[in-house]
Write a protein that holds these residues in place. Structure first.
Motif, PDB file in Angstrom:
ATOM      1  N   CYS A  38       3.648   8.792  -2.968  1.00  0.00           N
ATOM      2  CA  CYS A  38       3.756   7.904  -4.238  1.00  0.00           C
ATOM      3  C   CYS A  38       3.718   8.682  -5.130  1.00  0.00           C
ATOM      4  CB  CYS A  38       3.095   6.909  -3.999  1.00  0.00           C
ATOM      5  SG  CYS A  38       3.298   5.714  -5.239  1.00  0.00           S
ATOM      6  N   CYS A  45      -2.781   1.852  -7.202  1.00  0.00           N
ATOM      7  CA  CYS A  45      -2.526   1.179  -6.921  1.00  0.00           C
ATOM      8  C   CYS A  45      -3.906   0.695  -5.135  1.00  0.00           C
ATOM      9  CB  CYS A  45      -1.923  -0.127  -5.759  1.00  0.00           C
ATOM     10  SG  CYS A  45      -0.391  -0.370  -7.239  1.00  0.00           S
ATOM     11  N   CYS A  68      -2.939  -0.342  -1.977  1.00  0.00           N
ATOM     12  CA  CYS A  68      -2.379   0.462  -0.929  1.00  0.00           C
ATOM     13  C   CYS A  68      -3.017   1.651  -0.131  1.00  0.00           C
ATOM     14  CB  CYS A  68      -1.511   0.711  -2.280  1.00  0.00           C
ATOM     15  SG  CYS A  68      -0.066   2.163  -1.416  1.00  0.00           S
ATOM     16  N   GLU A 119       8.180   4.671  -1.811  1.00  0.00           N
ATOM     17  CA  GLU A 119       7.220   3.135  -1.057  1.00  0.00           C
ATOM     18  C   GLU A 119       7.439   2.959  -2.972  1.00  0.00           C
ATOM     19  OE1 GLU A 119       5.021   1.336   0.790  1.00  0.00           O
ATOM     20  OE2 GLU A 119       4.688   2.410   2.751  1.00  0.00           O
ATOM     21  N   ARG A 172       8.151   1.123  -9.020  1.00  0.00           N
ATOM     22  CA  ARG A 172       7.342   0.195 -10.089  1.00  0.00           C
ATOM     23  C   ARG A 172       7.955   0.236 -11.190  1.00  0.00           C
ATOM     24  NH1 ARG A 172       3.801   3.615 -11.904  1.00  0.00           N
ATOM     25  NH2 ARG A 172       2.412   2.135 -12.617  1.00  0.00           N
TER      26      ARG A 172
HETATM   27  S1  SF4 Z   1       1.820   0.185  -4.682  1.00  0.00           S
HETATM   28 FE1  SF4 Z   1       2.932   1.548  -4.680  1.00  0.00          FE
HETATM   29  S2  SF4 Z   1       2.880   1.918  -6.531  1.00  0.00           S
HETATM   30 FE2  SF4 Z   1       0.775   1.545  -5.425  1.00  0.00          FE
HETATM   31  S3  SF4 Z   1       0.424   3.362  -4.866  1.00  0.00           S
HETATM   32 FE3  SF4 Z   1       0.833   2.031  -3.498  1.00  0.00          FE
HETATM   33  S4  SF4 Z   1       2.996   2.714  -2.742  1.00  0.00           S
HETATM   34 FE4  SF4 Z   1       1.739   3.811  -5.458  1.00  0.00          FE
END
Ligand code: SF4
Ligand code: B12
Length: 490
Positions: A224, A229, A232, A271, A299
């Motif tokens: 990513c 985040c 995550c 992702e 995103r």
């Molecule tokens: S939730 Fe999605 S956008 Fe955020 S760090 Fe993880 S993979 Fe990346």
């Protein structure tokens, strides 16, 4: 509708299998609890020691048939989720019973996430090697080892059982991974692509994309590009190591896959697919007149302007999914999502206006989330549906994992982690205490009921408090907040 009814009929058959043969039976997530966050191998070992039932028998027959057909010397098993683990071990058990000389290797998303501290030697009664993270380099090293060109000590990111002590060892000779631009094109050669079940158990169009029909899988990048985040697993390689490839390489891969499979539908399994690469890829696909359809995770960031959404639609984009998580600017900030609710509204509306279906991943139960935050988040979601920004969504309960920033630095999020038992097998979810003390389960039931109805266009003009079976505070979000955000579109 016919397909939906046929799926419900299949689900009834699954009930029969569950009641009569195996209480763990599911088409997906089969015996998931034996593996997911299971600190010891004991439950799986007990299940594997039990006599084969009809389902196990069928799997063993299929395994033996495949062995007879291919006569392999090495079998690689990929387990993406906990619900694939039991079957993988049953397959390995059948292989080892048939011919213990066949080398069995385990890898995939579940292993990369949960087996990083593997210590139980019994796993190696089934698998000779267990490999972590991107598989290309470890596998090349393993093949050299099998050919006698490399010692066991020089394997890459591989668990094995030590011949002398019988203990589990992790061997990792540090060698660079194969670059994403060099990994090559995925192949499905030899698989009976027309014989996979296409299920349609939810009429929601996004759920349909996940389970009905077949989509070629491809990643636009490795990892990513945002990787911030806090909920995550950003510390893991498949999120944290970001690498791209040029639009030409990606379009060449797409053309090769269409040629091989004869199918033009693609699911980009990133992702969060990077907007710049998507733009370049879309331009290339249009120039080549590729004629594919595609969808994937992104995103909801402001780079996705109405013009870019149009371009993506022209290149074959039919749907996008992305995280709005807890629709609350305070919590989006705390979780370092890098988006605001207003921005999500504008971006999702731009996708919708371009004819692209939008699904939002929503979350509840994030550290410090109050009842007021939850009511306000539902009000935002209601307005996003009402204003034609999103067409589909799902509320997931926040789960803290040991690899996420919340799990790694709980004090920054105001929570305390509950101690884990000694882990010799799988490690992922971790319990935590949030002093807010909110009953998220009860709130979650209301959220799920509300969104299910919103997806069917029902109850959109009702006060969000009506979904909760108990008294909750009035929302603090203005009734026309999203409409206002949309009118400020530049
Ligand atoms: S939730 Fe999605 S956008 Fe955020 S760090 Fe993880 S993979 Fe990346
Ligand atoms: C796409 C995806 C989905 C799609 C799958 C669609 C499909 N049919 O393919 C959908 C949306 C349906 C989905 C659903 C779920 N998913 Co999902 N998904 C992914 C995702 C984003 C990409 C998977 C992928 O294709 N990657 C690309 C391929 C090339 O990578 P790969 O499989 O990892 O393979 C590489 C290495 O692992 C290795 N490797 C793989 N196999 C093997 C085997 C051997 C022998 C070797 C040596 C190496 C090796 O080499 C490969 C090349 O480098 C991953 C995260 C990720 N980035 O990987 C999560 C992920 C697999 N999903 C996950 C989860 C939890 C789920 C759900 C349970 C979510 C939920 N709560 O409902 C469900 C499970 C559904 C089910 N059937 O049980 C977790 C699993 C973690 C865990 N605890 O096990 C992951 C890792 C994401 C996460 N951290 O949350 N998912």
């Amino acid at each position: 509708r016919a397909k939906h009814l046929a799926t419900l009929y299949l689900n009834d058959l699954a009930d029969v299998l569950r009641d009569a043969i195996d209480p763990r039976f599911e088409f997906v997530r089969y015996a998931e609890s034996l593996a997911g966050s299971q600190p010891t191998f004991d439950p799986l070992a007990d299940a594997l020691a039990a006599p084969l039932n009809l389902v196990d028998d069928t799997l063993r027959d299929l395994t033996l048939e495949a062995l007879a057909r291919h006569q392999p010397t090495m079998v690689l098993l990929s387990v993406p989720f906990p619900g694939a683990v039991y079957a993988a071990f049953r397959i390995a058990q059948a292989i080892k019973a048939q011919d213990p000389r066949i080398i069995t290797v385990l890898g995939g998303g579940f292993v990369n996430t949960e087996l990083r501290e593997l210590k139980d030697p019994r796993v190696f009664d089934y698998f000779d090697f267990v490999s972590l993270d991107a598989g290309e380099r470890p596998l090349l090293a393993l093949m050299e080892h099998v050919q006698g060109k490399r010692s066991r000590q020089r394997l890459v990111r591989t668990f094995l059982r030590d011949g002398d002590s019988g203990a589990v060892r992790y061997v990792n000779l540090v060698e660079p991974d194969v670059a994403f631009a060099e990994v090559g094109t995925p192949t499905w050669d030899g698989l009976p692509l027309d014989r996979y079940l296409s299920l349609l158990d939810m009429l929601n169009p996004m759920h349909r994309l996940w389970s009905d029909g077949r989509w070629n899988k491809l990643t636009v990048a490795h990892g990513c590009y945002w990787k911030k985040c806090s909920f995550c697993d950003v510390s893991l390689d498949y999120i944290g190591r970001y690498e791209g490839a040029s639009a030409t390489v990606l379009a060449d891969r797409i053309e090769a896959i269409v040629q091989e499979t004869g199918q033009t539908g693609f699911h980009f399994v990133d992702e969060a697919a990077p907007p710049k690469s998507l733009k370049a890829l879309a331009t290339e696909l249009i120039a080549r007149n590729a004629g594919i359809s595609w969808w994937g995770n992104i995103r909801f960031e402001k780079t996705f302007t109405p013009e870019l959404c149009e371009l993506l639609a022209d290149s074959g984009c039919i749907a996008v999914s992305g995280g709005l998580e807890v629709a609350s600017d305070r919590l989006l900030n705390l979780m370092k999502k890098g988006v605001s609710v207003d921005q999500v509204a504008r971006v999702t509306r731009a996708f919708t206006d371009a004819g692209i279906l939008v699904h939002a991943y929503l979350m509840y139960g994030f550290p410090t989330q109050t009842v007021q935050d939850t009511v306000d988040a539902l009000e935002y979601v209601r307005q996003l549906f009402e204003n034609g920004c999103i067409q589909s969504g799902f509320f997931h309960r926040f789960a803290c994992t040991v690899h996420s920033p919340v799990g790694l630095n709980p004090e920054e999020y105001g929570v305390t982690l509950r101690p884990l038992p000694d882990v010799t097998f799988a490690k992922n979810d971790i319990g935590f205490d949030d002093p807010t003390g909110v009953d998220h389960d009860a709130l979650g039931r209301a959220l799920k009921k509300a969104i299910y109805n919103y997806m069917h266009g029902i109850g959109l003009d009702e006060d969000v408090r009506s979904w909760f079976p108990f008294k909750v505070p009035k929302t603090t979000v203005g009734r026309h907040r999203i409409a206002k955000a949309l009118s400020q579109r530049g």
